[in-house]
Design an enzyme around this catalytic site. Structure first.
Site, PDB file in Angstrom:
ATOM      1  CD  GLU A  88      42.790  42.195  45.055  1.00 51.64           C
ATOM      2  OE1 GLU A  88      43.183  41.398  44.184  1.00 51.64           O
ATOM      3  OE2 GLU A  88      42.199  43.241  44.790  1.00 51.64           O
ATOM      4  N   GLY A  90      37.604  33.868  41.624  1.00 52.78           N
ATOM      5  CA  GLY A  90      37.963  33.289  40.331  1.00 52.78           C
ATOM      6  C   GLY A  90      39.453  33.064  40.177  1.00 52.78           C
ATOM      7  CB  ALA A  91      42.045  33.855  38.763  1.00 53.53           C
ATOM      8  CG  MET A  92      45.407  37.030  43.726  1.00 55.37           C
ATOM      9  SD  MET A  92      44.416  38.547  43.848  1.00 55.37           S
ATOM     10  CE  MET A  92      45.723  39.761  43.844  1.00 55.37           C
ATOM     11  CD  GLU A  93      45.033  41.271  40.614  1.00 55.75           C
ATOM     12  OE1 GLU A  93      44.223  40.329  40.698  1.00 55.75           O
ATOM     13  OE2 GLU A  93      44.773  42.425  41.020  1.00 55.75           O
ATOM     14  CG  ASN A  94      49.063  36.408  43.589  1.00 56.10           C
ATOM     15  OD1 ASN A  94      48.548  37.158  44.401  1.00 56.10           O
ATOM     16  ND2 ASN A  94      48.579  35.213  43.304  1.00 56.10           N
ATOM     17  CG  HIS A 109      40.374  39.831  34.803  1.00 62.91           C
ATOM     18  ND1 HIS A 109      39.495  40.886  34.663  1.00 62.91           N
ATOM     19  CD2 HIS A 109      40.808  39.888  36.075  1.00 62.91           C
ATOM     20  CE1 HIS A 109      39.415  41.543  35.798  1.00 62.91           C
ATOM     21  NE2 HIS A 109      40.198  40.954  36.693  1.00 62.91           N
ATOM     22  CD  GLU A 110      42.896  37.225  37.610  1.00 62.83           C
ATOM     23  OE1 GLU A 110      43.573  38.080  38.211  1.00 62.83           O
ATOM     24  OE2 GLU A 110      41.651  37.134  37.734  1.00 62.83           O
ATOM     25  CD  GLU A 147      40.017  43.699  40.040  1.00 62.37           C
ATOM     26  OE1 GLU A 147      39.756  43.200  38.915  1.00 62.37           O
ATOM     27  OE2 GLU A 147      40.907  43.242  40.782  1.00 62.37           O
TER      28      GLU A 147
HETATM   29  N1  TRP Z   1      41.901  40.678  42.142  1.00 61.49           N
HETATM   30  C1  TRP Z   1      41.275  39.455  41.750  1.00 61.49           C
HETATM   31  C2  TRP Z   1      40.770  39.657  40.326  1.00 61.49           C
HETATM   32  O1  TRP Z   1      39.817  40.338  40.078  1.00 61.49           O
HETATM   33  C3  TRP Z   1      40.145  38.980  42.575  1.00 61.49           C
HETATM   34  C4  TRP Z   1      40.278  38.865  44.045  1.00 61.49           C
HETATM   35  C5  TRP Z   1      40.097  39.829  44.952  1.00 61.49           C
HETATM   36  C6  TRP Z   1      40.396  37.699  44.797  1.00 61.49           C
HETATM   37  N2  TRP Z   1      40.096  39.339  46.212  1.00 61.49           N
HETATM   38  C7  TRP Z   1      40.276  38.034  46.144  1.00 61.49           C
HETATM   39  C8  TRP Z   1      40.599  36.378  44.446  1.00 61.49           C
HETATM   40  C9  TRP Z   1      40.286  37.078  47.151  1.00 61.49           C
HETATM   41  C10 TRP Z   1      40.618  35.430  45.458  1.00 61.49           C
HETATM   42  C11 TRP Z   1      40.454  35.764  46.782  1.00 61.49           C
HETATM   43  O2  TRP Z   1      41.357  39.238  39.408  1.00 61.49           O
HETATM   44 ZN    ZN Z   2      40.717  41.608  38.526  1.00 65.93          ZN
END
Ligand code: TRP
Ligand code: ZN
Length: 881
Positions: free
Chosen positions: A126, A266-270, A302-303, A325
Site C-alpha cells: 500500500e 505503523g502497520a499494514m492490513e495485508n 485496527h489492522e 481508514e
Molecule cells: N493501511 C495502513 C493502516 O492504516 C497504513 C499504511 C498505508 C502503510 N501506507 C503504508 C503502512 C505504507 C506502511 C507503509 O493500517
Molecule cells: Zn488503517
C-alpha cells in the site's frame, strides 16, 4: 528531474480498467543476490473493450521475460520501461500474460515493494508498492485471486509466509525450500504480502462464532517471542469484539502477524498476513510503557478490523481512502473504549485530533476527508483522512442514532462484500437505514477546514427563557474559498444550580433529537422555555463534532462545569479551557515584558478534584495535564514566539506546583507504595502511573532539591519502563545535575534494545535546553542511530521537530536548518520518511516575522536539491504556496 510538474490525479477522471485480472500466480525465487519474480496473470477484457492496449504500472522495474499464452513476445509487440509495460495489441478474449522481473531487495531503501529488514524479506504494497514487484494494474479496484509460491534458502528463511491459507511446502534438497499459499478472497494488489525469514512464532488459536478454528501466530525476530504475548492477547480480544459488536467473523484458516524493524508506518492490513512495525508488537514491562501497550492493543485491533473494513470491502480508488481508514479508526477507538475507560479514551483521541488534525486543517496542507485531487497518494495518509474521517463517522452515528447506525453497517457489509466501494455507496446505506437525507452531511467529506461555532447566550429571568445563538463559519482552505454550512450535531445539557441537567418545557430553533441539537444553517437561534433559573450550557458533550467553539463562558461557569458536568469530556474540556485562557494571557504578558499572573480559583478547583475519590486516576491525570506548548502556540495562532510560550507555560506549571505541591507529593508517594505490586498494563494501573508521573513532572518545575531528589529516587527504583522513562525525561528536561549519569545508566542497560534506544533518543531530542541541537547532531553519529531506520529517525529528528518548540524554533534558525538538512539527505533513500518529516514545518507561517523568514529559508534550501522525490516536492510546493 524535479517532480514539481508531476501530473495531478483527479477523482473526476475515474475510469475502470479495460481489462480484468481474474487470477494471479506469483513465483518468487529469493536468493542472497537477487530475486526473480515470475508472474502469470489470467486477463480478460471487460465489457466494451475492443483491442485497447494493455498498460500496466511499474516502478523501477527490470523485465526479464514477457509471454502471452506461452509465446514470448517480440520487441515490437510490447514496450517495457521501469514505469510501464505496454502490450500494444492484446489478443481478443481471455489470455495469459507471463512476466519475469528481477529485483534487488537488499538495495531497496524506500521500504516499498520487496525489501529486506534485518535479513528478513518482506513487502509493503500500500498504496503503490506492488508495481515495484511486477507490472500490474496497481490500483484498488482490480480484484484478483492470488496463489503465491516462495522459494528461498532454508537457513536464511525457514519461515515462508504469504496471504490466505497454506497449501503445501517442499524441500528442494539443495539447501532451498518452498511454500505455496492460496488466498481464496479476491483482493487488490495493495493487500498482497510476502515474508521470508528466520523468525520465531508466538502461537495460539481462536474459535470463531460459527465454531471454526483459526491458527494464530505472531512472528518476531528470534529471541523476542515472549514479547509478542500482549499483541497476541490483543488480537484474540479484537477477534471476539468484532464478532460481538459488529457481527464480523474471520474468514481464513490462519491469521499471521509479522513484526519487522524497518517500516515506514505503523502497520499494514495485508489479507491474513498483517505486517507490523515492531514498535506495535513487542512489549514487556521492562521495555514498554503504558502508552506502548495501549498503542499495541489499538494497532493490532485496527489492522485486524481492516479484514472487513478494507479487505473484504475495499476502496474503489485512493480518493476513497477514508472509507477504510476513517471507519477502521472509528472501530479501533470503540474497541479501546470498551477495553479501557471510554471517557479517558475520548479525551485522548480529541487531544490527538486537535494536536495533529486541526493544524493540518488550518494550514497549507488542508484537504477534505475525501480529497478530490492529489499528486502523490503517500502524502494523503493524514490525520484528516484517519482521525477526522473517524470523527465524521462518529457524528453520523450521533445523528441517526445507534440502532440506525448498526443497521446501516450491516447493510454496508452485505451489500458491498467483495467490492471496491465509494463513500457515496457507504453513506447511502445509512440514508436507507435511517430514512434521513444525508446529502447535506456529505459536506464533511467534500470540504476541508475546521468549522468555528460561535455561541452567544441570553437569559430572561421573567419568562424563564434561555436563548442560544449558534453561528457556524468555516475558514477558507487552499483551493476552496467559499464553504457550505455543515450538519453539526451538538450534544448538550443545561446544567442547573444543583449540578444536574435541567429539563426545558420546549426547545425551538433547531432540530432536537434526544440530547442533540442539529445545526444545519449558518445561524440558529435556539430557545429553551420553562426554566426556573439560568442554566450553564454544556455544549458539544463528548466532543460531538470536530469544530472549534468560541463561547465566552465566565471562569465561574467553567469552574462550575469542571466540578459538576454530567459529561466527563466536558468536565475535562472546562478545565482545559480555563488553563488555555490562563496560558494565552500569560504568553501575552511575557511578550509585553510583564510577569505573568494567574487566577487561583481554577487551580484550587483542580485541587478539589484531586481529592475526589470518586474520580479515577487516569481521568485526574488528564485534568492535571497542562495543555502543551504546541497547543498554546496553536491558540495564539499568529506571530508566535515559542520562547514566550515556553516561559508562560513554565510560570503556569510553577504556580500549580506551588499551590498544589502537598497534594502532588502525596500522589507520588501513594504510587510508590503501590509500585511494589506486579505491573499490569491495564486502565487502572496505567491511570495510577500516569497521575503520579504527571504530578512528578509538575513538582519538578519548582526545581527544589526535594522535588529533584524525588525524581532521582523514582528513576533509580522504578520497576517498569513507564516510571523509569518518565523520571529520566524529567531529569533530562530540567537539565538536572544527575541527568548525564541517568542517561548513561539507561543506555548501559537498554542500549541493545532498539525500541528502548528510541526512548533514550527522544528524551534528549525533546529537552528544552540551548545545547539540545548540538546533542541531537552528535547523536546522529552515535552507533545506535541510523538514518536507514525510520523508527530511529523519528525518535531523534522527528521528536526534535515536533516536541521541542523552543529548540526546533530557535531564534537563530539553526533548528530549522538542521531538520531541513536531514530531509534533503533522506529524500533519495526514503522519500516517504523525508516527506513526513517535512510536514513538521506546516505551521511555519504562524511564527513571528524573524522565525518565519528563517523557516522559509530552510524550506527553500530543500527546494534547491536537483532530484527531489515526488513526495517531498508535493509537500514543499503546497507548504510554500
Ligand atoms: N493501511 C495502513 C493502516 O492504516 C497504513 C499504511 C498505508 C502503510 N501506507 C503504508 C503502512 C505504507 C506502511 C507503509 O493500517
Ligand atoms: Zn488503517
Amino acid at each position: 528531474m524535479s517532480h514539481e510538474s508531476s501530473p495531478v490525479i483527479r477523482l473526476s477522471d475515474y475510469k475502470p480498467t479495460p481489462y480484468a485480472i481474474d487470477k494471479v500466480d506469483l513465483d518468487f525465487n529469493l536468493t542472497a543476490k537477487e530475486t526473480l519474480v515470475a508472474a502469470t496473470l489470467a486477463i480478460s477484457p471487460r465489457d466494451g473493450t475492443f483491442g485497447e492496449p494493455l498498460v500496466l504500472d511499474g516502478d523501477e522495474l527490470t523485465l526479464v521475460r514477457v509471454a502471452i499464452d506461452g509465446r514470448e513476445l517480440s520487441q515490437d509487440e510490447y514496450e517495457a520501461t521501469p514505469d510501464h509495460l505496454t502490450v500494444k495489441v492484446p489478443p481478443n478474449g481471455a489470455f495469459r500474460l507471463e512476466m519475469t522481473t528481477r529485483l534487488d531487495p537488499a538495495a531497496n531503501t524506500k521500504l516499498m515493494g520487496l525489501y529486506r529488514s534485518s535479513g528478513t524479506w518482506c513487502t509493503q504494497c500500500e498504496a503503490e508498492g506492488f508495481r515495484r514487484i511486477t507490472y500490474y494494474y496497481d490500483r484498488p479496484d482490480v480484484l484478483s485471486v492470488f496463489t503465491v509460491k516462495i522459494t528461498a534458502p532454508k537457513s536464511e528463511a525457514p519461515v515462508l509466509l504469504s496471504n490466505g491459507n497454506p497449501v503445501s511446502v517442499g524441500d528442494l534438497g539443495d539447501g532451498r525450500h518452498f511454500a505455496i499459499w492460496h488466498d481464496p478472497w479476491p483482493k487488490p494488489s495493495y493487500l498482497f504480502a510476502l515474508v521470508a525469514g528466520a523468525l520465531a512464532a508466538f502461537e495460539d488459536e481462536f474459535t470463531t462464532m460459527s465454531g471454526r478454528k483459526v491458527m494464530l501466530a505472531v512472528y518476531v525476530e528470534k529471541g523476542n517471542a515472549p514479547k509478542a504475548a500482549y499483541a497476541m492477547d490483543s488480537l484474540k480480544r479484537s477477534m471476539k469484539w468484532d464478532e460481538e459488536v459488529f457481527g464480523r467473523e474471520y474468514d481464513l484458516d490462519v491469521f499471521n502477524v509479522v513484526a519487522v524493524s524497518d517500516f515506514n508506518m505503523g502497520a499494514m492490513e495485508n489479507k491474513g498476513l498483517n505486517v507490523f512495525n515492531d514498535k506495535y508488537v513487542l512489549a514487556d514491562p521492562e521495555i514498554a510503557t503504558d502508552a506502548d501497550y495501549a498503542g499495541i492493543e489499538a494497532v493490532i485491533a485496527h489492522e485486524y478490523f481492516h479484514n472487513w473494513t478494507g479487505d473484504r470491502i475495499t476502496c474503489r480508488d485512493w480518493f476513497q481512502l477514508c472509507l477504510k481508514e476513517g471507519l477502521t479508526v472509528f472501530r479501533d477507538q470503540e474497541f479501546s473504549s470498551d477495553m479501557r475507560s471510554r471517557a479517558v479514551k475520548r479525551i485522548s483521541d480529541v487531544r490527538l485530533l486537535r494536536s495533529q488534525q486541526f493544524p493540518e486543517d488550518g494550514g497549507p496542507l488542508a484537504h477534505p476527508v475525501r480529497p478530490e485531487q492529489y499528486k502523490e497518494i503517500n502524502n494523503f495518509y493524514t490525520a484528516t483522512v484517519y482521525e477526522k474521517g473517524a470523527e465524521v463517522i462518529r457524528m453520523l452515528k450521533t445523528l441517526i442514532g445507534d440502532d440506525a447506525f448498526a443497521r446501516g453497517m450491516d447493510l454496508y457489509f452485505t451489500r458491498h462484500d467483495g467490492e471496491a466501494a465509494t463513500i457515496e455507496q457507504f453513506i447511502a446505506c445509512f440514508a436507507e437505514a435511517s430514512g434521513r437525507d444525508l446529502e447535506p452531511f456529505m459536506v464533511w467529506y467534500r470540504e476541508a477546514g475546521t468549522p468555528i461555532v460561535t455561541v452567544e447566550e441570553s437569559w430572561d429571568e421573567a419568562s424563564g427563557r434561555f436563548t442560544l445563538t449558534l453561528t457556524q463559519e468555516t475558514p477558507a482552505t487552499p483551493g476552496q474559498q467559499t464553504k457550505k454550512p455543515r450538519v453539526i450535531p451538538v450534544r448538550f445539557g443545561l446544567v442547573g444550580p444543583d449540578g444536574g441537567d435541567m429539563h426545558p418545557s420546549s426547545i425551538a430553533g433547531a432540530e432536537v433529537n434526544g440530547g442533540t441539537l442539529v445545526l444545519t444553517q449558518p445561524l440558529h437561534t435556539v430557545t429553551f422555555e420553562g426554566l426556573s433559573s439560568r442554566p450553564v450550557p454544556s455544549l458539544f458533550r463528548g466532543f460531538s463534532a470536530p469544530v472549534k467553539v468560541r463561547q465566552a463562558l465566565s471562569s465561574a461557569d467553567l469552574i462550575f462545569l469542571l466540578a459538576n458536568d454530567a459529561d466527563s469530556f466536558n468536565r475535562w474540556q472546562a478545565g482545559t479551557t480555563l488553563a488555555m485562557t490562563a496560558l494565552v494571557k500569560a504568553t501575552q504578558q511575557v511578550r509585553a515584558g510583564q510577569v505573568p499572573t494567574f487566577e487561583t480559583a481554577p487551580i484550587d478547583a483542580l485541587g478539589a478534584l484531586i481529592d475526589d475519590s470518586s474520580l479515577d486516576a487516569a481521568f485526574k491525570a488528564l485534568l492535571l495535564a497542562v495543555p502543551s506548548e504546541n497547543d498554546v502556540a496553536r491558540e495564539v495562532a499568529e506571530n508566535v514566539d515559542p520562547d514566550a510560550v515556553a516561559n508562560a507555560h513554565k510560570a503556569y506549571r510553577r504556580t500549580i506546583a506551588d499551590r498544589l505541591g502537598v497534594r502532588l507529593k502525596s500522589i507520588v508517594e501513594a504510587d510508590q507504595t503501590a509500585a511494589g505490586q506486579p505491573y499490569v498494563p491495564d486502565a487502572a494501573g496505567s491511570g495510577r502511573r500516569a497521575l503520579a508521573n504527571t504530578a512528578l513532572d509538575l513538582l519538578s518545575v519548582t526545581g527544589s532539591s526535594d522535588a529533584m531528589d524525588l525524581v532521582r529516587r523514582r528513576f533509580e527504583t522504578a520497576t517498569n519502563m513507564t516510571d523509569r522513562l518518565a523520571a529520566l525525561t524529567v531529569l533530562v528536561h530540567r537539565g538536572d545535575a544527575g541527568a548525564e549519569a541517568a542517561l548513561a545508566a539507561f543506555f548501559e542497560r537498554f542500549g541493545t534494545v532498539p525500541l528502548v534506544v528510541d526512548k533514550w533518543l527522544s528524551a534528549q531530542a525533546s529537552a528544552p535546553l540551548p545545547d539540545t541541537l548540538d546533542r541531537v547532531m552528535a547523536l546522529t553519529e552515535h552507533p545506535a542511530f541510523s538514518f536507514g531506520n525510520p523508527n530511529r529517525v523519528r525518535a531523534l529528528v522527528g521528536a526534535f521537530a515536533t516536541s521541542n518548540p523552543t529548540q526546533f524554533g530557535r531564534a537563530d534558525g539553526k533548528g530549522f536548518g538542521f531538520v531541513a538538512g536531514v530531509i534533503s539527505r533522506l529524500d533519495a533513500a526514503n522519500p516517504q520518511l523525508a516527506a513526513r518529516l517535512l510536514v513538521t514545518f506546516r505551521s511555519w507561517r504562524s511564527y513571528e516575522p524573524k522565525r518565519r523568514t528563517l523557516a522559509e529559508a530552510a524550506l527553500r534550501s530543500i527546494q534547491t536539491k536537483p532530484q527531489l522525490s515526488r513526495d517531498v516536492a508535493d509537500i514543499l510546493e503546497r507548504t510554500l504556496a
